[in-house]
Design a protein around this motif. Structure first.
Motif, PDB file in Angstrom:
ATOM      1  N   VAL A  36      38.902  40.654  39.920  1.00  9.30           N
ATOM      2  CA  VAL A  36      40.041  40.504  40.912  1.00  9.30           C
ATOM      3  C   VAL A  36      40.863  41.958  40.662  1.00  9.30           C
ATOM      4  O   VAL A  36      41.426  41.580  39.490  1.00  9.30           O
ATOM      5  N   ILE A  37      41.164  43.394  41.291  1.00 14.07           N
ATOM      6  CA  ILE A  37      41.393  43.974  40.997  1.00 14.07           C
ATOM      7  C   ILE A  37      42.905  44.229  41.966  1.00 14.07           C
ATOM      8  O   ILE A  37      42.160  44.437  42.777  1.00 14.07           O
ATOM      9  N   SER A  38      44.048  44.536  41.968  1.00 11.72           N
ATOM     10  CA  SER A  38      44.993  45.040  42.514  1.00 11.72           C
ATOM     11  C   SER A  38      45.064  46.091  41.926  1.00 11.72           C
ATOM     12  O   SER A  38      45.586  46.580  41.480  1.00 11.72           O
ATOM     13  N   VAL A  39      45.515  46.868  43.534  1.00  8.29           N
ATOM     14  CA  VAL A  39      45.595  48.558  43.446  1.00  8.29           C
ATOM     15  C   VAL A  39      47.398  48.574  44.294  1.00  8.29           C
ATOM     16  O   VAL A  39      47.021  47.933  44.923  1.00  8.29           O
ATOM     17  N   GLY A  40      48.050  49.201  43.613  1.00 15.95           N
ATOM     18  CA  GLY A  40      49.498  49.269  44.076  1.00 15.95           C
ATOM     19  C   GLY A  40      50.248  50.059  43.652  1.00 15.95           C
ATOM     20  O   GLY A  40      49.867  50.328  42.175  1.00 15.95           O
ATOM     21  N   ASN A  41      51.493  50.527  44.116  1.00 18.20           N
ATOM     22  CA  ASN A  41      52.626  51.211  43.115  1.00 18.20           C
ATOM     23  C   ASN A  41      53.324  50.123  43.019  1.00 18.20           C
ATOM     24  O   ASN A  41      54.074  50.629  41.824  1.00 18.20           O
ATOM     25  N   ARG A  42      53.190  48.312  43.259  1.00 19.03           N
ATOM     26  CA  ARG A  42      54.230  47.805  42.389  1.00 19.03           C
ATOM     27  C   ARG A  42      53.207  46.554  41.745  1.00 19.03           C
ATOM     28  O   ARG A  42      52.173  46.267  41.685  1.00 19.03           O
ATOM     29  N   PRO A  43      54.142  46.541  40.162  1.00 17.20           N
ATOM     30  CA  PRO A  43      53.387  45.856  39.454  1.00 17.20           C
ATOM     31  C   PRO A  43      52.911  44.484  40.127  1.00 17.20           C
ATOM     32  O   PRO A  43      52.961  43.893  41.053  1.00 17.20           O
ATOM     33  N   ALA A  44      51.748  43.977  39.812  1.00 21.91           N
ATOM     34  CA  ALA A  44      50.551  42.570  39.697  1.00 21.91           C
ATOM     35  C   ALA A  44      49.909  42.056  39.054  1.00 21.91           C
ATOM     36  O   ALA A  44      49.613  42.803  37.932  1.00 21.91           O
TER      37      ALA A  44
END
Length: 194
Positions: A141-149
């Protein structure tokens, strides 16, 4: 006589315009000639071979990339999420699922030229198979975005269109017989910045 000259010029302009437009579309469409599609991911398995169609050869020449040979690997590109909406850099996504057998794979967020997105930070918009955390069933599972996850996080920033490029190296799916039962991860939109 002037009418015939005008009609001849008009038909030439229409023919050149439509011909050029169709070539432009064939070179820019991710679902172009010779493409295979698995979920939201598209690949051109013959791009690095002698059997490649002229449009694949022209696309590679225009982009200036080196194509992987069939024995080396296969690249998939996604330009839409599971709801068939275009990927946007200002949105957050989750890429989840299993990955086919491969010695090594890479995933990166790309701009229009399919180059890695410049994040203006020390962290690049790219991940590889040796650095990801896996679930007990070997899925990722990979979170993609400009905020750390937490967990696996792929940094993106900015605005506009985005692509995901998933490349498998030294994999049986690079041969035509290996593509019949392949499943690739799903791309789910988690939300967008206002």
């Amino acid at each position: 006589m002037l009418k015939n000259a005008f009609l001849t010029l008009l038909s030439l302009a229409v023919a050149i315009g439509l011909g050029g437009g169709s070539v432009w579309y064939a070179l820019n469409a991710q679902d172009g000639v010779g493409a295979i599609r698995i979920g939201q991911w598209t690949a051109f398995p013959e791009a690095g071979t002698l059997a490649a169609d002229p449009y694949s050869k022209a696309r590679l020449a225009r982009e200036g990339v080196l194509a992987l040979g069939q024995a080396e690997g296969l690249s998939f590109v996604a330009e839409r999420d599971e709801t068939d909406e275009p990927l946007k850099r200002e949105c957050a996504y989750t890429i989840e699922g299993g990955y086919p057998t491969a010695r090594f794979w890479t995933l990166y967020a790309a701009d229009q030229s399919l180059g890695v997105i410049d994040t203006d930070k020390a962290r690049r918009a790219a991940l590889q198979s040796y650095e990801v955390l896996r679930r007990p069933d070997n899925s990722v599972v990979i979170s993609v975005g400009n905020r750390p996850a937490p967990g696996n996080w792929l940094l993106t920033n900015g605005f506009g269109k985005m692509y995901f490029v998933l490349t498998f190296y030294d994999t049986p799916i690079a041969s035509s017989t290996g593509l019949s039962d392949v499943t690739l991860p799903r791309i789910l939109k988690a939300g967008c910045n206002a």
